[in-house]
Design an enzyme around this catalytic site. Sequence first.
Site, PDB file in Angstrom:
ATOM      1  N   HIS A  96      -5.312  -9.286  -1.050  1.00 16.91           N
ATOM      2  CA  HIS A  96      -5.465  -9.760   0.299  1.00 16.91           C
ATOM      3  C   HIS A  96      -6.433 -10.741   0.765  1.00 16.91           C
ATOM      4  O   HIS A  96      -7.454 -10.937   0.037  1.00 16.91           O
ATOM      5  CB  HIS A  96      -5.773  -8.480   1.242  1.00 16.91           C
ATOM      6  N   ALA A 119       2.688  -1.464   4.172  1.00 19.72           N
ATOM      7  CA  ALA A 119       2.530  -0.461   5.084  1.00 19.72           C
ATOM      8  C   ALA A 119       2.347  -1.196   6.259  1.00 19.72           C
ATOM      9  O   ALA A 119       1.329  -2.132   6.277  1.00 19.72           O
ATOM     10  CB  ALA A 119       1.341   0.286   4.374  1.00 19.72           C
ATOM     11  N   HIS A 143      -7.648   4.271   6.027  1.00 17.50           N
ATOM     12  CA  HIS A 143      -6.662   3.641   5.044  1.00 17.50           C
ATOM     13  C   HIS A 143      -5.990   4.675   4.249  1.00 17.50           C
ATOM     14  O   HIS A 143      -4.959   4.710   3.743  1.00 17.50           O
ATOM     15  CB  HIS A 143      -7.534   2.806   4.241  1.00 17.50           C
ATOM     16  N   HIS A 149      -3.179   0.280  -4.819  1.00 17.53           N
ATOM     17  CA  HIS A 149      -2.571  -0.856  -5.622  1.00 17.53           C
ATOM     18  C   HIS A 149      -2.790  -0.584  -6.996  1.00 17.53           C
ATOM     19  O   HIS A 149      -4.088  -0.760  -7.363  1.00 17.53           O
ATOM     20  CB  HIS A 149      -2.762  -2.207  -4.993  1.00 17.53           C
ATOM     21  N   SER A 178       0.917  -1.104   0.213  1.00 16.90           N
ATOM     22  CA  SER A 178       0.050  -0.108   0.176  1.00 16.90           C
ATOM     23  C   SER A 178       0.761   1.437  -0.183  1.00 16.90           C
ATOM     24  O   SER A 178       1.660   1.540   0.796  1.00 16.90           O
ATOM     25  CB  SER A 178      -0.821   0.001   1.308  1.00 16.90           C
ATOM     26  N   TYR A 181      -8.446 -10.058   3.448  1.00 16.36           N
ATOM     27  CA  TYR A 181      -9.710  -9.778   3.673  1.00 16.36           C
ATOM     28  C   TYR A 181     -10.573  -9.298   2.441  1.00 16.36           C
ATOM     29  O   TYR A 181     -11.608  -8.887   2.598  1.00 16.36           O
ATOM     30  CB  TYR A 181      -9.385  -8.496   4.416  1.00 16.36           C
ATOM     31  N   GLU A 182     -10.052  -9.508   1.394  1.00 12.58           N
ATOM     32  CA  GLU A 182     -10.770  -9.092   0.028  1.00 12.58           C
ATOM     33  C   GLU A 182     -11.565 -10.274  -0.253  1.00 12.58           C
ATOM     34  O   GLU A 182     -12.272 -10.059  -1.589  1.00 12.58           O
ATOM     35  CB  GLU A 182      -9.908  -8.737  -1.013  1.00 12.58           C
ATOM     36  N   ASN A 210       1.689   4.561  10.439  1.00 14.70           N
ATOM     37  CA  ASN A 210       1.080   5.116  11.530  1.00 14.70           C
ATOM     38  C   ASN A 210       1.377   4.532  12.851  1.00 14.70           C
ATOM     39  O   ASN A 210       1.837   3.490  12.678  1.00 14.70           O
ATOM     40  CB  ASN A 210      -0.583   4.863  11.262  1.00 14.70           C
ATOM     41  N   MET A 215      -1.639  -6.214   7.203  1.00 15.20           N
ATOM     42  CA  MET A 215      -2.769  -7.295   6.829  1.00 15.20           C
ATOM     43  C   MET A 215      -2.316  -8.052   5.444  1.00 15.20           C
ATOM     44  O   MET A 215      -3.224  -8.574   4.778  1.00 15.20           O
ATOM     45  CB  MET A 215      -3.979  -6.640   6.463  1.00 15.20           C
ATOM     46  N   SER A 216      -1.040  -8.398   5.536  1.00 20.28           N
ATOM     47  CA  SER A 216      -0.392  -8.855   4.197  1.00 20.28           C
ATOM     48  C   SER A 216       0.884  -9.689   4.318  1.00 20.28           C
ATOM     49  O   SER A 216       1.413  -9.924   5.455  1.00 20.28           O
ATOM     50  CB  SER A 216      -0.332  -7.894   3.095  1.00 20.28           C
TER      51      SER A 216
HETATM   52  N1  HPA Z   1      -3.010  -2.158  11.205  1.00 21.07           N
HETATM   53  C1  HPA Z   1      -3.261  -2.767  10.234  1.00 21.07           C
HETATM   54  N2  HPA Z   1      -2.578  -2.599   9.081  1.00 21.07           N
HETATM   55  C2  HPA Z   1      -2.181  -1.664   8.725  1.00 21.07           C
HETATM   56  C3  HPA Z   1      -1.814  -0.744   9.661  1.00 21.07           C
HETATM   57  C4  HPA Z   1      -2.397  -0.751  11.032  1.00 21.07           C
HETATM   58  O1  HPA Z   1      -2.388   0.054  11.853  1.00 21.07           O
HETATM   59  N3  HPA Z   1      -1.421   0.428   9.199  1.00 21.07           N
HETATM   60  C5  HPA Z   1      -0.997   0.029   7.788  1.00 21.07           C
HETATM   61  N4  HPA Z   1      -1.422  -1.180   7.537  1.00 21.07           N
END
Ligand code: HPA
Length: 263
Positions: free
Chosen positions: A83, A113, A237, A61, A29, A85-86, A225, A201-202
């Site tokens: 992913h 990310a 996101h 993406h 990401s 989750y998709e 973050n 998440m990846s």
């Molecule tokens: N949590 C999960 N996935 C993420 C985060 C997060 O804080 N930041 C970027 N991808």
Amino acid sequence: MATQKLQKAFDYLKTELKFEPQTALILGSGWDSILNFSFTKKQSIPYRDIPGWPVSDVPGHQGKLIRCAFKNQSLIVLSGRSHYYEGFSPGEIVFPIRILKSLGVRQLIITNAAGGINPDFKAGDIMLITDHLNFIPREIPDPKRINSYYDPGLMNIARQAASQADVKLREGVYLATTGPSFETPAEIRMMRWIGADAVGMSTVPEVLTAGQLGLKVLGLSCIANQATGLTPKPLRHEEVLTNVNASKKTLGLLIRTIIECLS
Ligand code: HPA
């Protein structure tokens, strides 16, 4: 994953790509922002044109396989991934890794990310993934009993490249969660307690398959973050993409220096 499906994608790419790649880079990401100024693009193939390739529609993406050149190196860049989750199956998520292996790739740089759990980490930091904790269902039981997936030689190259490029490189454990929700503050406290420095998440599904196939893997997270609960602001996101984008110069510089050090 059906062999026939893999064969079709392989046949298509073998004809389209006119070189044998040794190195591949997967951009997570926001990381696609490094593409415009980091490499010379030689060829770009939309994922939707490759038979059987899983096509994600998550913002940030591009969904392209790009043949790039930099100095005397040619590499394949996957701009975008699918992913869990998709709704993609574990087998679909790692389909590109199997194809990369069949095309001749030997080393894989995999980026994402992530949310920073380690209280010392700030948005914009880059973390070398030294190990992981996995909470994403995996493809099949792993025939090879691997317990260390991140190549020590490539980790040293990343450290050397970071010092050469004067980029501060953090190190830590990446925890892979299914998403799509960001974590609760209580989950983050648990993740910190069990040893995670960053959460995303990846990545781990691909890393596991790459390891099983004998690819050397280097993992890098851009801390987009601070994780939930470490800051009062709710996470979105879009904020992840903006923050990764803000670090694009440093991310690009580090990746280019790593690629140079690989030759
Ligand atoms: N949590 C999960 N996935 C993420 C985060 C997060 O804080 N930041 C970027 N991808």
